[in-house]
Motif scaffolding. Structure first.
Motif, PDB file in Angstrom:
ATOM      1  N   UNK A  21      40.027  28.215  35.352  1.00  0.00           N
ATOM      2  CA  UNK A  21      38.922  27.338  35.697  1.00  0.00           C
ATOM      3  C   UNK A  21      39.514  26.020  36.168  1.00  0.00           C
ATOM      4  N   UNK A  22      39.228  25.692  37.441  1.00  0.00           N
ATOM      5  CA  UNK A  22      39.750  24.456  38.002  1.00  0.00           C
ATOM      6  C   UNK A  22      38.594  23.592  38.481  1.00  0.00           C
ATOM      7  N   UNK A  23      38.877  22.340  38.709  1.00  0.00           N
ATOM      8  CA  UNK A  23      37.876  21.392  39.165  1.00  0.00           C
ATOM      9  C   UNK A  23      38.120  21.126  40.649  1.00  0.00           C
ATOM     10  N   UNK A  24      37.100  21.357  41.466  1.00  0.00           N
ATOM     11  CA  UNK A  24      37.169  21.085  42.892  1.00  0.00           C
ATOM     12  C   UNK A  24      36.087  20.093  43.279  1.00  0.00           C
ATOM     13  N   UNK A  25      36.339  19.344  44.336  1.00  0.00           N
ATOM     14  CA  UNK A  25      35.317  18.456  44.876  1.00  0.00           C
ATOM     15  C   UNK A  25      34.478  19.244  45.863  1.00  0.00           C
ATOM     16  N   UNK A  26      33.199  18.897  45.947  1.00  0.00           N
ATOM     17  CA  UNK A  26      32.299  19.518  46.915  1.00  0.00           C
ATOM     18  C   UNK A  26      31.638  18.423  47.737  1.00  0.00           C
ATOM     19  N   UNK A  27      31.146  18.830  48.914  1.00  0.00           N
ATOM     20  CA  UNK A  27      30.446  17.896  49.778  1.00  0.00           C
ATOM     21  C   UNK A  27      29.241  18.595  50.380  1.00  0.00           C
ATOM     22  N   UNK A  28      28.146  17.886  50.469  1.00  0.00           N
ATOM     23  CA  UNK A  28      26.968  18.399  51.173  1.00  0.00           C
ATOM     24  C   UNK A  28      27.238  18.219  52.661  1.00  0.00           C
ATOM     25  N   UNK A  29      27.136  19.327  53.415  1.00  0.00           N
ATOM     26  CA  UNK A  29      27.393  19.220  54.851  1.00  0.00           C
ATOM     27  C   UNK A  29      26.636  20.302  55.605  1.00  0.00           C
ATOM     28  N   UNK A  30      26.542  20.115  56.897  1.00  0.00           N
ATOM     29  CA  UNK A  30      25.914  21.122  57.746  1.00  0.00           C
ATOM     30  C   UNK A  30      26.942  22.193  58.096  1.00  0.00           C
ATOM     31  N   UNK A  31      26.475  23.440  58.056  1.00  0.00           N
ATOM     32  CA  UNK A  31      27.300  24.592  58.427  1.00  0.00           C
ATOM     33  C   UNK A  31      26.458  25.511  59.297  1.00  0.00           C
ATOM     34  N   UNK A  32      27.122  26.316  60.097  1.00  0.00           N
ATOM     35  CA  UNK A  32      26.426  27.351  60.852  1.00  0.00           C
ATOM     36  C   UNK A  32      26.834  28.693  60.262  1.00  0.00           C
ATOM     37  N   UNK A  33      25.852  29.558  60.077  1.00  0.00           N
ATOM     38  CA  UNK A  33      26.098  30.899  59.540  1.00  0.00           C
ATOM     39  C   UNK A  33      26.688  31.754  60.652  1.00  0.00           C
ATOM     40  N   UNK A  34      27.861  32.356  60.400  1.00  0.00           N
ATOM     41  CA  UNK A  34      28.469  33.217  61.414  1.00  0.00           C
ATOM     42  C   UNK A  34      28.597  34.669  60.950  1.00  0.00           C
ATOM     43  N   UNK A  35      28.292  34.944  59.688  1.00  0.00           N
ATOM     44  CA  UNK A  35      28.314  36.336  59.233  1.00  0.00           C
ATOM     45  C   UNK A  35      27.093  37.059  59.782  1.00  0.00           C
ATOM     46  N   UNK A  36      27.180  38.387  59.802  1.00  0.00           N
ATOM     47  CA  UNK A  36      26.107  39.195  60.392  1.00  0.00           C
ATOM     48  C   UNK A  36      24.850  39.158  59.533  1.00  0.00           C
ATOM     49  N   UNK A  37      23.712  39.370  60.174  1.00  0.00           N
ATOM     50  CA  UNK A  37      22.443  39.383  59.447  1.00  0.00           C
ATOM     51  C   UNK A  37      22.377  40.516  58.428  1.00  0.00           C
TER      52      UNK A  37
END
Length: 195
Positions: A73-89
């Motif tokens: 179990x490690x601690x990571x930083x996260x950020x709210x950001x815009x992403x585009x979905x590229x995986x298939x439907x």
């Protein structure tokens, strides 16, 4: 339902579509030395962060990843950001598949408009970036296809924009990344795993 909890419900995963921009919680890639999460013995959801740089403790030995322990179990930083979905439907709406593949969207800052990569991106000739005009998100942006990642579907917060009209250029950049070895096609991975 709060926009931040919509995709906690699997029943809403069918709303995840390729070519849509979402607000998401995206972790930064961790780097060593890692910060470990040490759970409280009474409540595993509470605990403390322990930095590997704190010497003289047995936790420092936890970066010996060959001890047979399979999870850390490690601690990571996260950020709210815009992403585009590229995986298939097919994968996006599949409740048995928890992750989606996304590409991060970055705003173009005023001082970056003098850079060569900006002019290539805007002209549609940058091999790794796909340009999004300010009419899409309210400011000039680009999709970075050299650094795609997977996130859990419940890390998606809210759908924002349909940019399927830009998917041809995004798919061309993905194909270029495959050709350059930035990431591998599933068919290549399977062949290498078998041999």
């Amino acid at each position: 339902m709060s926009k931040n909890t919509k995709f906690l419900e699997q029943s809403n995963w069918s709303l995840i579509k390729r070519g849509w921009v979402f607000e998401a919680v995206v972790p930064f890639a961790g780097e060593r030395p890692l910060d470990f999460f040490i759970p409280d013995q009474r409540n595993s959801y509470r605990g403390r962060k322990h930095s590997i740089s704190q010497t003289g403790t047995s936790v420092a030995l936890s970066e010996n990843f060959e001890t047979g322990q399979s999870e850390f179990e490690i601690v990571l930083k996260v950020k709210r950001r815009k992403v585009v979905i590229i995986s298939s439907d097919d994968l996006n709406g599949d409740n048995s598949h928890d992750d989606v593949i996304v590409a991060k969207i970055y705003s173009i800052k005023e001082h970056e408009k003098d850079e060569e990569w900006y002019h290539l991106t805007k002209a549609g000739t940058h091999p790794l970036f796909a340009y999004l005009p300010d009419a899409v998100t309210g400011k000039e942006c680009y999709v970075d296809l050299s650094n795609t990642t997977t996130i859990h579907k419940n890390m998606l917060l809210d759908e924002k924009y349909d940019i399927t009209e830009f998917m041809d250029i995004i798919e061309q950049r993905i194909e270029y990344c495959y050709q350059m070895g930035v990431y591998k096609k599933i068919s290549q991975i399977n062949k290498e795993d078998i041999s």
